[in-house]
Scaffold this active site. Sequence first.
Site, PDB file in Angstrom:
ATOM      1  N   CYS A  24       0.811  -1.219   0.000  1.00 57.00           N
ATOM      2  CA  CYS A  24       0.000   0.000   0.000  1.00 57.00           C
ATOM      3  C   CYS A  24       0.844   1.269   0.000  1.00 57.00           C
ATOM      4  O   CYS A  24       0.463   2.271  -0.604  1.00 57.00           O
ATOM      5  CB  CYS A  24      -0.969   0.010   1.179  1.00 57.00           C
ATOM      6  SG  CYS A  24      -0.196  -0.191   2.796  1.00 57.00           S
ATOM      7  N   HIS A  80      -1.658   0.505   7.229  1.00 57.06           N
ATOM      8  CA  HIS A  80      -2.275   0.795   5.942  1.00 57.06           C
ATOM      9  C   HIS A  80      -1.907   2.227   5.576  1.00 57.06           C
ATOM     10  O   HIS A  80      -1.593   3.047   6.457  1.00 57.06           O
ATOM     11  CB  HIS A  80      -3.795   0.627   5.992  1.00 57.06           C
ATOM     12  CG  HIS A  80      -4.441   0.656   4.650  1.00 57.06           C
ATOM     13  ND1 HIS A  80      -4.008  -0.116   3.597  1.00 57.06           N
ATOM     14  CD2 HIS A  80      -5.490   1.377   4.174  1.00 57.06           C
ATOM     15  CE1 HIS A  80      -4.754   0.122   2.533  1.00 57.06           C
ATOM     16  NE2 HIS A  80      -5.657   1.032   2.852  1.00 57.06           N
ATOM     17  N   ASP A  98      -8.051   5.476  -1.698  1.00 56.15           N
ATOM     18  CA  ASP A  98      -7.651   4.190  -1.129  1.00 56.15           C
ATOM     19  C   ASP A  98      -7.966   3.103  -2.144  1.00 56.15           C
ATOM     20  O   ASP A  98      -9.119   2.700  -2.313  1.00 56.15           O
ATOM     21  CB  ASP A  98      -8.401   3.930   0.190  1.00 56.15           C
ATOM     22  CG  ASP A  98      -7.970   2.632   0.871  1.00 56.15           C
ATOM     23  OD1 ASP A  98      -7.111   1.910   0.300  1.00 56.15           O
ATOM     24  OD2 ASP A  98      -8.488   2.326   1.955  1.00 56.15           O
TER      25      ASP A  98
END
Length: 222
Positions: A24, A80, A98
């Site tokens: 991520c 994250h 996202d």
Amino acid sequence: MSTSTLNLDLQSQISDFDHTPFYCEENVYMLCHKLCTSGIADAKGSDLFVVFISNEKRQIPLWRQKASQRADGIALWDYHVICIQRKRHDNSPYLVWDLDSSLPFPSPLDLYVSEAIRPSFQLFSEYQRFFRIVHAPIFVRTFASDRRHMKDASGNWTAQPPPYDPITAEDGTIHNLNEYVEIRNTDVVSKVEIDSLEAVYTQRLGIVVGETQLVEFFSLVS
């Protein structure tokens, strides 16, 4: 352009953004570049903020995640990373980018907080989320990852890496991901104020805020 139109236009282009599962931080790095070069964000990324979500235990629950096998989309990550955009010179909402979320791409910050973070959901203290906010222009210059965290003790990949070369910082640093992810309770600012905003614009690792301070911080961004 209305928010609904923006979402509709971008949904058809989501495949144009680089996305490698379990990377991520690199996905957001590449996303920042894409938003800047495509004209969706300021060319220098001044309206973008990179947000690392983690805690001391490296256990943070987020809802509406594509990787989840549950109906509510809950996933327990060690950390994250998302991107939050505050467009200047218009009245559009703060937007959350996202690529791992099943929410609209991008999502208004209020929607993302209520659906993905769910601060009203009572969590045990070890699952409390903290947010390291870093200004994107600083992040893209100074972030580095040689992907060592994605190898096991034998040197094998735990998840297939992106096809491009590892990210190196402008000063030649090859790995500092751990500095962004390591978030301690004592790192959290006691109060969000103008000085906090100044720190984000000048400090390599930005500032760390708690769940109740995330929206408050972005309310200060003009």
